[in-house]
Design a protein around this motif. Structure first.
Motif: not given
Length: 523
Positions: A34-37, A42-46, A136-144, A202-203
């Motif tokens: 979702x972050x990549x897209x 959707x990112x906030x919900x996940x 856990x909730x932040x790192x996958x968002x910023x990785x892309x 921060x998102x």
């Protein structure tokens, strides 16, 4: 130990840990896509699902109370560890993130190579668990979106990747003999990052932002000054916040477009280097860097900043890199500071009269082996092992009545038998579109196993990069340990060894206190 306590132990052990891990990864994989897209809603919900899920809470508690290497470090409450009942209770308390108030941190100081002291802030166990949950909730968002030049404190990356990239930039094929290197460090990076700027980057849901604000404002015990800048260096989430704040600084000197973009800057935490070709203006690059950092309340440490030619050499991450002027060949070896540090550490251990000489030898062997493994891909012929081994032998001879042959055997067991392969790190660079959260288990499992010594790697490869107990792939964050099937830690035959997740190994009934030390090359 009471019967009731055994009940809590069994309750903790019987939790479906592998199901928890699969569920959390599934959520993080969805968040990554979702972050990549660029689907922020959707990112906030996940992210809200991750924060609220039981699997995330239990895994966060296990991570900070059992798996992290510093899990027995106490915060301001003086609590070094939790009993199983307290772990179960803490997992329930993590539901209250919206009302969570971060406690002050405990300040400790560790020596830096330049003789100064580095301040570390140690949160309480409960705060570390909450930080882990938020991570856990932040790192996958910023990785892309993290730069391809950022390598510090990111899953799936290591210092040896940087060593390989530097080799590719400075070898004869890359015309390294023509290049210069701008080496710099950020002054008090963790202590000076501007809060407002960091929070604006921060998102996530409001509960996450509110907790991070509480974390940044927590302050230090017995220090009355209220914080307006800096991150609590030493916390679980601190490296991620630093990467978020500094992301992009390593790209200021890049050239090209799209997939043909050439990465000209490398950053590990707050240490950076930039490669400059002949005729390129280092002053202009400095202006860009100063402007970028000023927006974040930071500035470059002038004492650690210098522009050097590749033939003069430079130090980075414990190594000295240089292009030989005679033949334009690239070479790397342990830096002078790194060599001096290991010598001092060995002498300090040997002089520790609280331990019997036998245990001092064992401790020195572990420390020296780890140091050699870290430097196994550079030219170790620059290291004079004879002088330190001779000093260790003479010191042991004076301080004990140990048989000379046995003493010599112990010393040789420490310093002999180590191999190295110059520029031999065979791992290819991480592709720009790859991340541990992309779901390619085989790719990341293979990369992960290359970080371990030969024995660990061979056992893991024999098992097709899967855990011998749970049959689940090793991912980029797992710590791999060798389990002795017959319970004898001295029996290191291949048939008696099984590569397992650290969490799985802890559940083995006969692994006991004595277990094979893992041969991790880098963190």
């Amino acid at each position: 130990m009471t019967t009731k306590h055994y009940v809590y132990i069994e309750e903790w052990k019987k939790l479906p840990w592998k199901d928890f891990e699969k569920t959390l990864f599934r959520l993080q994989h969805r968040l990554y896509k979702a972050s990549r897209d660029k689907d922020i809603d959707k990112c906030n919900r996940i992210q809200s699902l991750i924060i609220g899920s039981a699997c995330s809470r239990y895994l966060a508690v296990r991570q900070v109370t059992q798996l992290n290497t510093g899990h027995k470090t106490a915060g301001v409450d003086g609590q070094e560890s939790l009993k199983h009942k307290e772990r179960l209770q803490l997992a329930k308390e993590l539901k209250l993130i919206s009302n969570w108030k971060h406690q002050p941190i405990r300040r400790v100081f560790i020596p830096k190579p330049n003789g100064k002291m580095r301040p570390l802030g140690i949160p309480t166990i409960k705060d570390r668990a909450m930080q882990c949950l938020v991570k856990y909730a932040l790192e996958p968002y910023y990785e892309p979106w993290f730069s391809h030049g950022s390598w510090g404190f990111r899953p799936g990356r290591s210092t040896h990747d940087i060593q390989k990239i530097i080799f590719c930039n400075l070898n004869s094929v890359g015309k390294g003999y023509e290049k210069s290197i701008l080496e710099l460090d950020i002054e008090n990076c963790f202590n000076k990052i501007d809060y407002d700027k960091l929070l604006s980057l921060i998102t996530g849901p409001n509960v996450i932002k509110k907790f991070i604000h509480s974390c940044l404002k927590a302050g230090v015990l017995n220090e009355s000054i209220r914080n307006h800048e800096g991150t609590p260096q030493g916390g679980v989430i601190s490296p991620l916040l630093c990467n978020i704040a500094l992301n992009g600084v390593e790209d200021l000197h890049n050239v090209g477009k799209g997939t043909k973009l050439r990465q000209r800057g490398l950053r590990y935490a707050d240490d950076m280097i930039f490669f400059l070709k002949p005729g390129e203006d280092s002053v202009l690059l400095r202006e860009k860097l100063d402007q970028f950092l000023a927006e974040r309340g930071l500035k470059i440490a002038e004492s650690k900043t210098k522009l050097v030619h590749s033939t003069d050499g430079f130090d980075f991450l414990g190594w000295h890199f240089k292009v030989k002027a005679k033949n334009n060949k690239f070479v790397s070896y342990p830096s002078k500071a790194s060599r001096q540090k290991i010598l001092e550490k060995i002498k300090s251990i040997m002089r520790d009269s609280k331990l019997p000489l036998k245990f001092r030898f064992q401790k020195v062997k572990i420390v020296y082996r780890g140091w050699r493994n870290y430097h196994q891909y550079c030219d170790m012929s620059q290291m004079n092992t004879w002088s330190i081994s001779n000093w260790t032998y003479r010191f042991g001879k004076k301080r004990s009545s140990m048989n000379k042959n046995l003493l010599r055997e112990n010393v040789q067991g420490i310093f002999n038998g180590h191999s190295y392969k110059v520029n031999g790190y065979i791992n290819v660079n991480v592709q720009r579109n790859k991340s541990p959260y992309d779901g390619d288990w085989v790719y990341w499992s293979k990369r992960q196993n290359l970080r371990y010594d030969t024995l660990h790697y061979k056992i893991a490869k024999r098992q097709q990069y899967k855990c011998g107990k749970c049959n689940f792939y090793f991912n980029s964050k797992d710590r791999i340990e060798l389990h002795h099937i017959d319970g004898n830690p001295e029996n290191n035959t291949y048939k008696n060894l099984s590569a397992e997740h650290r969490s799985c190994h802890q559940l083995e009934p006969n692994h006991g206190v004595k277990k094979k030390k893992q041969g991790v090359v880098s963190n």
